[in-house]
Design a protein around this motif. Structure first.
Motif, short mmCIF file in Angstrom:
data_model
loop_
_atom_site.label_atom_id
_atom_site.label_comp_id
_atom_site.label_asym_id
_atom_site.label_seq_id
_atom_site.Cartn_x
_atom_site.Cartn_y
_atom_site.Cartn_z
N PRO A 7 1.60 55.54 30.18
CA PRO A 7 1.32 54.11 30.25
C PRO A 7 2.57 53.24 30.27
N GLU A 8 3.60 53.64 29.49
CA GLU A 8 4.82 52.85 29.45
C GLU A 8 5.53 52.85 30.81
N GLU A 9 5.54 54.01 31.47
CA GLU A 9 6.14 54.08 32.81
C GLU A 9 5.33 53.26 33.81
N CYS A 10 4.02 53.34 33.68
CA CYS A 10 3.14 52.57 34.57
C CYS A 10 3.41 51.08 34.43
N LEU A 11 3.57 50.64 33.20
CA LEU A 11 3.79 49.22 32.94
C LEU A 11 5.05 48.73 33.63
N SER A 12 6.11 49.53 33.58
CA SER A 12 7.36 49.16 34.21
C SER A 12 7.22 49.07 35.72
N LEU A 13 6.47 50.00 36.31
CA LEU A 13 6.30 50.02 37.76
C LEU A 13 5.41 48.90 38.25
N VAL A 14 4.35 48.61 37.51
CA VAL A 14 3.36 47.62 37.94
C VAL A 14 3.92 46.20 37.87
N ARG A 15 5.01 45.99 37.17
CA ARG A 15 5.64 44.66 37.11
C ARG A 15 5.92 44.12 38.50
N GLU A 16 6.18 45.03 39.47
CA GLU A 16 6.53 44.61 40.82
C GLU A 16 5.36 43.93 41.54
N LEU A 17 4.14 44.14 41.06
CA LEU A 17 2.97 43.60 41.74
C LEU A 17 2.75 42.12 41.44
N ASN A 18 3.32 41.62 40.37
CA ASN A 18 3.04 40.25 39.93
C ASN A 18 4.27 39.37 40.05
N ASP A 19 4.07 38.18 40.64
CA ASP A 19 5.16 37.22 40.73
C ASP A 19 4.88 35.98 39.90
N ASP A 20 3.84 36.04 39.06
CA ASP A 20 3.51 34.92 38.19
C ASP A 20 4.43 34.95 36.97
N GLU A 21 5.22 33.88 36.80
CA GLU A 21 6.24 33.86 35.73
C GLU A 21 5.62 33.99 34.34
N ALA A 22 4.51 33.28 34.11
CA ALA A 22 3.87 33.34 32.80
C ALA A 22 3.40 34.77 32.49
N PHE A 23 2.83 35.42 33.49
CA PHE A 23 2.35 36.79 33.28
C PHE A 23 3.52 37.75 33.11
N GLN A 24 4.62 37.51 33.82
CA GLN A 24 5.81 38.35 33.66
C GLN A 24 6.34 38.27 32.23
N LYS A 25 6.26 37.08 31.63
CA LYS A 25 6.70 36.93 30.24
C LYS A 25 5.80 37.75 29.32
N GLU A 26 4.50 37.75 29.60
CA GLU A 26 3.57 38.55 28.80
C GLU A 26 3.90 40.04 28.92
N LEU A 27 4.24 40.48 30.13
CA LEU A 27 4.59 41.88 30.33
C LEU A 27 5.88 42.24 29.58
N THR A 28 6.83 41.30 29.59
CA THR A 28 8.08 41.54 28.84
C THR A 28 7.80 41.66 27.35
N GLU A 29 6.97 40.77 26.83
CA GLU A 29 6.60 40.84 25.41
C GLU A 29 5.87 42.15 25.11
N CYS A 30 5.02 42.59 26.04
CA CYS A 30 4.29 43.84 25.85
C CYS A 30 5.25 45.02 25.77
N GLU A 31 6.26 45.05 26.64
CA GLU A 31 7.24 46.13 26.63
C GLU A 31 8.03 46.14 25.32
N GLN A 32 8.35 44.94 24.81
CA GLN A 32 9.07 44.85 23.54
C GLN A 32 8.23 45.39 22.39
N LEU A 33 6.94 45.07 22.40
CA LEU A 33 6.05 45.58 21.37
C LEU A 33 5.94 47.10 21.43
N LEU A 34 5.90 47.64 22.64
CA LEU A 34 5.82 49.09 22.80
C LEU A 34 7.09 49.76 22.27
#
Length: 350
Positions: free
Chosen positions: A234-261
């Motif tokens: 799942p952690e590898e998937c999360l890093s790869l799937v970041r490329e699919l989204n260009d929404d800045e607010a959602f990118q911040k959520e993904l960054t926070e998610c990676e930090q929590l992981l």
């Protein structure tokens, strides 16, 4: 072999069709090279034949489908990366099938957004045309009637008529300016900075902000389902799937998610805490993670998000249509009343 200048990158429906066809071929035991040759025989357009020929030549040179896709420069980086993972893990047929579903869903999202924007723009354009006809063509006729009755238009109706006369007199200038504004708007919108600026404006409207988040969540779930089926963590998937989204607010959520992981938080708990998934979607992801069926659950979540987006767009359009018609009727009625009421007053005094 590089991309031919006559060829253009494949659209989402074309990517979906290509992936689905190749998946069926691979599952029947036919190699990718033979499969592309079979698809080439059934190609209906010259452009399709050119793309498949380029793929076939590059596949013979590189020996891998991933390398062939990269050299043609007609396929998105996400797809080529997933194909590489599929070849390395021996699950290329499953990856191609999942890519077919993924790009079909991307096409549905795109069409949903386009329909939500196009229809109101058509109605608004019709409203503007009707109003322009009234103030440019109809108001001068009423003014002639006033003059014949020994009076003239005044107040708001006079302002509208003068505006119409000005627009009519300098119509070429107004059309040129409008054309420049429209072309400039679309050109700016197609730049990264322009798209980000418009998204920023939309983020201040709760309904649009929620729609953007749901679209990003849908793409995220679709991408996660695809990568998880390839056997990635799942952690590898999360890093790869970041490329699919260009929404800045959602990118911040993904960054926070990676930090929590990184801090040891459970994967689905991190998704819930950052707001990527909430409510029933977060619960579904948690159950899928615990039962080892997270890939299927992610696919189900993507479908639910898509259904919800479609329903919301349909409901919005069903409300917007009568609202715009009522608005047009009120504006036209107000313009006509501004002329008719004084005219009735003059007629009654004769």
């Amino acid at each position: 072999m590089n991309k031919s200048p006559q060829l253009k990158p494949l659209s989402n429906p074309e990517l979906s069709s290509f992936s689905s066809q190749l998946s069926l071929i691979l599952r029947s035991g036919i190699s990718a090279l033979e499969g592309i040759s079979i698809m080439l025989e059934d190609a209906s357009s010259e452009e399709e034949k050119a793309i498949l020929n380029a793929l076939s030549e590059n596949l013979q040179e590189t020996g891998t489908l991933n390398g062939a896709l990269e050299q043609t420069q007609l396929f998105p980086a996400y797809m080529t990366h997933m194909v590489r993972i599929g070849e390395e893990t021996g699950t290329l047929d499953d990856v191609m099938a999942a890519l077919g579903d993924h790009y079909a869903r991307e096409d549905t999202i795109t069409r949903t957004i386009r329909s939500a924007v196009t229809y109101p723009m058509i109605i608004i354009s019709m409203m503007i045309v009707v109003i322009l006809v009234l103030i440019i063509k109809v108001m001068p006729i009423f003014n002639q009637v006033f003059i014949q009755l020994g009076s003239e238009m005044s107040g708001f109706s006079r302002v509208l008529m003068d505006l119409g006369n000005t627009i009519n007199r300098y119509s070429v200038v107004f059309i040129a300016v409008l054309a420049v504004i429209v072309i400039g708007f679309f050109a700016y919108n197609h730049t990264a900075k322009g798209a980000a600026f418009l998204r920023g404006l939309g983020s201040h409207i709760p309904a649009i902000r929620r729609m953007h988040h749901d679209i990003a969540s849908c793409r995220f779930a679709s991408g996660m389902a695809l990568t998880l089926k390839s056997g990635m963590a799942p952690e590898e998937c999360l890093s790869l799937v970041r490329e699919l989204n260009d929404d800045e607010a959602f990118q911040k959520e993904l960054t926070e998610c990676e930090q929590l992981l990184e801090n040891g938080t459970d994967f689905t708990a991190a998704l819930h805490q950052t707001g990527i998934f909430t409510g029933v979607y977060a619960r579904m992801a948690s159950i899928g993670f615990k039962t080892g069926s997270l890939d299927q659950v992610m696919s189900d979540i993507a479908e639910l998000y898509q259904d919800d987006l479609d329903n919301r767009m349909s409901n919005t359009l069903s409300i917007l249509e009568p609202t715009l018609v009522i608005a047009l009727s009120l504006v036209v009625g107000f313009i006509l009343l501004s002329v008719m009421l004084p005219l009735v007053g003059i007629m009654s005094s004769i």
